[in-house]
Design a protein around this motif. Structure first.
Motif, PDB file in Angstrom:
ATOM      1  N   MET A  17      45.418  42.791  40.318  1.00  0.00           N
ATOM      2  CA  MET A  17      46.252  42.479  39.174  1.00  0.00           C
ATOM      3  C   MET A  17      46.622  43.784  38.500  1.00  0.00           C
ATOM      4  N   SER A  18      47.885  43.961  38.202  1.00  0.00           N
ATOM      5  CA  SER A  18      48.350  45.202  37.591  1.00  0.00           C
ATOM      6  C   SER A  18      47.979  45.269  36.113  1.00  0.00           C
ATOM      7  N   ARG A  19      48.038  46.467  35.559  1.00  0.00           N
ATOM      8  CA  ARG A  19      47.737  46.650  34.137  1.00  0.00           C
ATOM      9  C   ARG A  19      48.706  45.872  33.267  1.00  0.00           C
ATOM     10  N   THR A  20      49.979  45.879  33.642  1.00  0.00           N
ATOM     11  CA  THR A  20      50.953  45.156  32.820  1.00  0.00           C
ATOM     12  C   THR A  20      50.718  43.653  32.901  1.00  0.00           C
ATOM     13  N   ALA A  21      50.320  43.154  34.064  1.00  0.00           N
ATOM     14  CA  ALA A  21      50.012  41.723  34.184  1.00  0.00           C
ATOM     15  C   ALA A  21      48.774  41.386  33.365  1.00  0.00           C
ATOM     16  N   ASP A  62      35.279  41.285  52.864  1.00  0.00           N
ATOM     17  CA  ASP A  62      35.823  42.629  52.693  1.00  0.00           C
ATOM     18  C   ASP A  62      36.315  42.754  51.257  1.00  0.00           C
ATOM     19  N   ALA A  63      35.374  42.887  50.320  1.00  0.00           N
ATOM     20  CA  ALA A  63      35.721  42.847  48.905  1.00  0.00           C
ATOM     21  C   ALA A  63      35.784  44.236  48.293  1.00  0.00           C
ATOM     22  N   ASP A  64      36.680  44.387  47.351  1.00  0.00           N
ATOM     23  CA  ASP A  64      36.705  45.567  46.495  1.00  0.00           C
ATOM     24  C   ASP A  64      36.181  45.113  45.141  1.00  0.00           C
ATOM     25  N   VAL A  65      35.312  45.912  44.558  1.00  0.00           N
ATOM     26  CA  VAL A  65      34.761  45.595  43.247  1.00  0.00           C
ATOM     27  C   VAL A  65      35.371  46.574  42.253  1.00  0.00           C
ATOM     28  N   VAL A  66      35.948  46.034  41.187  1.00  0.00           N
ATOM     29  CA  VAL A  66      36.593  46.849  40.172  1.00  0.00           C
ATOM     30  C   VAL A  66      35.843  46.684  38.856  1.00  0.00           C
ATOM     31  N   ILE A  67      35.444  47.799  38.285  1.00  0.00           N
ATOM     32  CA  ILE A  67      34.860  47.804  36.948  1.00  0.00           C
ATOM     33  C   ILE A  67      36.011  48.118  36.005  1.00  0.00           C
ATOM     34  N   TYR A  68      36.318  47.163  35.133  1.00  0.00           N
ATOM     35  CA  TYR A  68      37.534  47.212  34.326  1.00  0.00           C
ATOM     36  C   TYR A  68      37.177  47.109  32.850  1.00  0.00           C
ATOM     37  N   ASP A  69      37.696  48.019  32.054  1.00  0.00           N
ATOM     38  CA  ASP A  69      37.482  47.973  30.608  1.00  0.00           C
ATOM     39  C   ASP A  69      38.665  47.229  29.995  1.00  0.00           C
ATOM     40  N   PRO A  70      38.480  45.982  29.594  1.00  0.00           N
ATOM     41  CA  PRO A  70      39.609  45.167  29.130  1.00  0.00           C
ATOM     42  C   PRO A  70      40.128  45.536  27.743  1.00  0.00           C
ATOM     43  N   VAL A  71      39.411  46.369  27.000  1.00  0.00           N
ATOM     44  CA  VAL A  71      39.874  46.708  25.647  1.00  0.00           C
ATOM     45  C   VAL A  71      40.395  48.137  25.515  1.00  0.00           C
ATOM     46  N   ARG A  90      52.671  51.240  26.616  1.00  0.00           N
ATOM     47  CA  ARG A  90      51.283  51.135  26.166  1.00  0.00           C
ATOM     48  C   ARG A  90      50.716  49.816  26.687  1.00  0.00           C
ATOM     49  N   VAL A  91      49.555  49.903  27.348  1.00  0.00           N
ATOM     50  CA  VAL A  91      48.911  48.717  27.907  1.00  0.00           C
ATOM     51  C   VAL A  91      47.453  48.668  27.469  1.00  0.00           C
ATOM     52  N   THR A  92      46.893  47.484  27.520  1.00  0.00           N
ATOM     53  CA  THR A  92      45.485  47.273  27.214  1.00  0.00           C
ATOM     54  C   THR A  92      44.754  47.025  28.519  1.00  0.00           C
ATOM     55  N   GLY A  93      43.657  47.733  28.742  1.00  0.00           N
ATOM     56  CA  GLY A  93      42.861  47.597  29.956  1.00  0.00           C
ATOM     57  C   GLY A  93      42.959  48.843  30.812  1.00  0.00           C
ATOM     58  N   ARG A  94      41.814  49.222  31.416  1.00  0.00           N
ATOM     59  CA  ARG A  94      41.801  50.433  32.231  1.00  0.00           C
ATOM     60  C   ARG A  94      40.734  50.311  33.310  1.00  0.00           C
ATOM     61  N   ILE A 117      37.027  55.199  43.197  1.00  0.00           N
ATOM     62  CA  ILE A 117      37.395  55.680  41.868  1.00  0.00           C
ATOM     63  C   ILE A 117      36.107  55.719  41.065  1.00  0.00           C
ATOM     64  N   ASP A 118      35.803  56.887  40.545  1.00  0.00           N
ATOM     65  CA  ASP A 118      34.579  57.088  39.783  1.00  0.00           C
ATOM     66  C   ASP A 118      34.954  57.687  38.434  1.00  0.00           C
ATOM     67  N   GLU A 119      34.687  56.938  37.362  1.00  0.00           N
ATOM     68  CA  GLU A 119      35.040  57.358  36.004  1.00  0.00           C
ATOM     69  C   GLU A 119      36.505  57.785  35.926  1.00  0.00           C
ATOM     70  N   ARG A 120      37.380  56.942  36.461  1.00  0.00           N
ATOM     71  CA  ARG A 120      38.844  57.096  36.441  1.00  0.00           C
ATOM     72  C   ARG A 120      39.360  58.231  37.322  1.00  0.00           C
ATOM     73  N   LYS A 121      38.517  58.819  38.162  1.00  0.00           N
ATOM     74  CA  LYS A 121      38.943  59.878  39.068  1.00  0.00           C
ATOM     75  C   LYS A 121      38.905  59.370  40.506  1.00  0.00           C
ATOM     76  N   PHE A 122      39.995  59.569  41.252  1.00  0.00           N
ATOM     77  CA  PHE A 122      40.065  59.146  42.652  1.00  0.00           C
ATOM     78  C   PHE A 122      39.158  60.022  43.497  1.00  0.00           C
ATOM     79  N   THR A 123      38.244  59.386  44.224  1.00  0.00           N
ATOM     80  CA  THR A 123      37.306  60.115  45.077  1.00  0.00           C
ATOM     81  C   THR A 123      37.377  59.637  46.524  1.00  0.00           C
ATOM     82  N   GLY A 124      38.304  58.729  46.816  1.00  0.00           N
ATOM     83  CA  GLY A 124      38.432  58.164  48.154  1.00  0.00           C
ATOM     84  C   GLY A 124      39.151  59.100  49.109  1.00  0.00           C
ATOM     85  N   ARG A 125      39.493  58.557  50.268  1.00  0.00           N
ATOM     86  CA  ARG A 125      40.213  59.319  51.277  1.00  0.00           C
ATOM     87  C   ARG A 125      41.320  58.449  51.852  1.00  0.00           C
TER      88      ARG A 125
END
Length: 117
Positions: free
Chosen positions: A1-5, A45-54, A77-81, A93-101
């Motif tokens: 789900m996108s940030r705008t959604a 095959d799940a991706d787990v997202v830790i999302y700050d809704p506020v 301006r959007v709410t959620g990160r 993604i670790d603390e908002r920094k991309f660490t994947g490949r």
């Protein structure tokens, strides 16, 4: 789900559970991938997202991982990160920094949509 959604759905009082259903479980069922996608379960095959809704943020090409230098949502301006993403057990993604490949994706053949069964 996108940030705008997410921003739009939270303004309409949607819950995180209904947002997860709309953004993962329902599409997985629609495209015949449920069981491998759209659920957190052994073998899925799940991706787990830790999302700050506020958390609030401003959309920008400068702060997003895209292969272009513009964003259709520049300055919105959007709410959620997204804070953390774990994909197939790998921290990408670790603390908002991309660490994947690049390149860890895999083709999954689709089954019959569960809406027809």
């Amino acid at each position: 789900m996108s940030r705008t959604a997410w921003t739009s759905s939270t303004r309409r009082s949607s819950t995180g559970t209904s947002a997860a259903a709309a953004g993962s479980r329902s599409p997985a069922r629609m495209f015949g991938l449920y069981g491998r996608k759209g659920t957190i379960a052994p073998g899925a095959d799940a991706d787990v997202v830790i999302y700050d809704p506020v958390a609030e943020q401003v959309m920008s090409a400068e702060t997003h991982h895209m292969n272009v230098d513009y964003s259709a949502y520049e300055g919105k301006r959007v709410t959620g990160r997204v804070e953390t993403v774990i994909s197939r057990g790998e921290l990408v993604i670790d603390e908002r920094k991309f660490t994947g490949r690049a390149g860890p994706g895999a083709y999954l053949p689709r089954g019959v949509t569960q809406y027809l069964c």
